[in-house]
Design a protein around this motif. Structure first.
Motif, PDB file in Angstrom:
ATOM      1  N   GLU A  70       0.832  -1.209   0.000  1.00  0.00           N
ATOM      2  CA  GLU A  70       0.000   0.000   0.000  1.00  0.00           C
ATOM      3  C   GLU A  70       0.867   1.259   0.000  1.00  0.00           C
ATOM      4  O   GLU A  70       0.598   2.217  -0.742  1.00  0.00           O
ATOM      5  CB  GLU A  70      -0.934   0.017   1.210  1.00  0.00           C
ATOM      6  CG  GLU A  70      -2.096  -0.943   1.117  1.00  0.00           C
ATOM      7  CD  GLU A  70      -2.958  -0.929   2.365  1.00  0.00           C
ATOM      8  OE1 GLU A  70      -3.036   0.112   3.045  1.00  0.00           O
ATOM      9  OE2 GLU A  70      -3.561  -1.975   2.669  1.00  0.00           O
ATOM     10  N   LYS A  71       1.893   1.271   0.850  1.00  0.00           N
ATOM     11  CA  LYS A  71       2.778   2.435   0.937  1.00  0.00           C
ATOM     12  C   LYS A  71       3.551   2.620  -0.370  1.00  0.00           C
ATOM     13  O   LYS A  71       3.733   3.750  -0.835  1.00  0.00           O
ATOM     14  CB  LYS A  71       3.739   2.284   2.117  1.00  0.00           C
ATOM     15  CG  LYS A  71       4.608   3.485   2.359  1.00  0.00           C
ATOM     16  CD  LYS A  71       3.819   4.773   2.509  1.00  0.00           C
ATOM     17  CE  LYS A  71       3.071   4.876   3.799  1.00  0.00           C
ATOM     18  NZ  LYS A  71       2.394   6.182   3.982  1.00  0.00           N
ATOM     19  N   GLU A  72       4.000   1.528  -0.974  1.00  0.00           N
ATOM     20  CA  GLU A  72       4.704   1.624  -2.256  1.00  0.00           C
ATOM     21  C   GLU A  72       3.806   2.283  -3.304  1.00  0.00           C
ATOM     22  O   GLU A  72       4.231   3.210  -4.013  1.00  0.00           O
ATOM     23  CB  GLU A  72       5.134   0.244  -2.746  1.00  0.00           C
ATOM     24  CG  GLU A  72       5.802   0.279  -4.113  1.00  0.00           C
ATOM     25  CD  GLU A  72       5.802  -1.066  -4.817  1.00  0.00           C
ATOM     26  OE1 GLU A  72       6.692  -1.265  -5.670  1.00  0.00           O
ATOM     27  OE2 GLU A  72       4.910  -1.899  -4.554  1.00  0.00           O
ATOM     28  N   LYS A  73       2.563   1.822  -3.415  1.00  0.00           N
ATOM     29  CA  LYS A  73       1.627   2.394  -4.389  1.00  0.00           C
ATOM     30  C   LYS A  73       1.405   3.879  -4.117  1.00  0.00           C
ATOM     31  O   LYS A  73       1.335   4.683  -5.045  1.00  0.00           O
ATOM     32  CB  LYS A  73       0.289   1.660  -4.337  1.00  0.00           C
ATOM     33  CG  LYS A  73       0.319   0.287  -4.947  1.00  0.00           C
ATOM     34  CD  LYS A  73      -1.051  -0.348  -4.850  1.00  0.00           C
ATOM     35  CE  LYS A  73      -1.020  -1.798  -5.229  1.00  0.00           C
ATOM     36  NZ  LYS A  73      -2.328  -2.443  -5.063  1.00  0.00           N
ATOM     37  N   GLN A  74       1.288   4.229  -2.846  1.00  0.00           N
ATOM     38  CA  GLN A  74       1.073   5.621  -2.470  1.00  0.00           C
ATOM     39  C   GLN A  74       2.256   6.492  -2.887  1.00  0.00           C
ATOM     40  O   GLN A  74       2.087   7.530  -3.518  1.00  0.00           O
ATOM     41  CB  GLN A  74       0.845   5.724  -0.958  1.00  0.00           C
ATOM     42  CG  GLN A  74       0.601   7.125  -0.470  1.00  0.00           C
ATOM     43  CD  GLN A  74       0.488   7.183   1.044  1.00  0.00           C
ATOM     44  OE1 GLN A  74       1.130   6.418   1.763  1.00  0.00           O
ATOM     45  NE2 GLN A  74      -0.334   8.096   1.522  1.00  0.00           N
ATOM     46  N   ILE A  75       3.464   6.053  -2.542  1.00  0.00           N
ATOM     47  CA  ILE A  75       4.668   6.837  -2.851  1.00  0.00           C
ATOM     48  C   ILE A  75       4.854   6.977  -4.362  1.00  0.00           C
ATOM     49  O   ILE A  75       5.265   8.040  -4.842  1.00  0.00           O
ATOM     50  CB  ILE A  75       5.914   6.212  -2.188  1.00  0.00           C
ATOM     51  CG1 ILE A  75       5.810   6.342  -0.665  1.00  0.00           C
ATOM     52  CG2 ILE A  75       7.197   6.853  -2.699  1.00  0.00           C
ATOM     53  CD1 ILE A  75       6.873   5.577   0.096  1.00  0.00           C
ATOM     54  N   LYS A  76       4.558   5.938  -5.119  1.00  0.00           N
ATOM     55  CA  LYS A  76       4.722   6.001  -6.575  1.00  0.00           C
ATOM     56  C   LYS A  76       3.862   7.095  -7.200  1.00  0.00           C
ATOM     57  O   LYS A  76       4.201   7.625  -8.255  1.00  0.00           O
ATOM     58  CB  LYS A  76       4.388   4.644  -7.212  1.00  0.00           C
ATOM     59  CG  LYS A  76       5.499   3.630  -7.041  1.00  0.00           C
ATOM     60  CD  LYS A  76       5.185   2.348  -7.779  1.00  0.00           C
ATOM     61  CE  LYS A  76       6.397   1.435  -7.746  1.00  0.00           C
ATOM     62  NZ  LYS A  76       6.237   0.247  -8.581  1.00  0.00           N
ATOM     63  N   LYS A  77       2.774   7.448  -6.562  1.00  0.00           N
ATOM     64  CA  LYS A  77       1.885   8.500  -7.074  1.00  0.00           C
ATOM     65  C   LYS A  77       2.340   9.900  -6.676  1.00  0.00           C
ATOM     66  O   LYS A  77       1.825  10.888  -7.186  1.00  0.00           O
ATOM     67  CB  LYS A  77       0.461   8.279  -6.570  1.00  0.00           C
ATOM     68  CG  LYS A  77      -0.177   7.019  -7.095  1.00  0.00           C
ATOM     69  CD  LYS A  77      -1.550   6.828  -6.491  1.00  0.00           C
ATOM     70  CE  LYS A  77      -2.146   5.491  -6.909  1.00  0.00           C
ATOM     71  NZ  LYS A  77      -3.433   5.252  -6.240  1.00  0.00           N
TER      72      LYS A  77
END
Length: 97
Positions: A63-70
């Protein structure tokens, strides 16, 4: 529970790569040696690990990875530099165009 890591690499072309892994040392070796030749970082070496965070739940790490990628570049750099107070302000958009 197994440790998981979200990490950010700074690439030779000055771009950032965000990933998630359960073995940070092994994953860094894979990035550094272009173990996966089709990976984004394979042609952008040398790489520098500029941020990582540990998680005990792999789902939270994803979840955090997806968030940071945005996130914008500025927001990623605030995270990398530990400027956590700026993260909220950098999330705000300017709709007054």
């Amino acid at each position: 529970m197994q440790q998981s890591y979200v990490y950010i690499l700074k690439c030779a072309d000055d771009s950032y790569y965000t990933g998630v892994t359960s073995n940070l040392q092994q994953r860094m070796f894979q990035h550094d040696t272009a173990f996966y030749p089709d990976c984004y970082t394979a042609t952008k070496r040398p790489l520098e690990l500029v941020f990582y965070a540990e998680f005990t739940d792999i789902n939270l790490a994803f979840e955090k990875e997806k968030q940071i990628k945005k996130w914008s570049r500025l927001k990623k750099e605030a995270l990398i530099n530990g400027n956590y107070d700026a993260l909220t302000n950098l999330a705000k958009k300017n709709f007054s165009k």
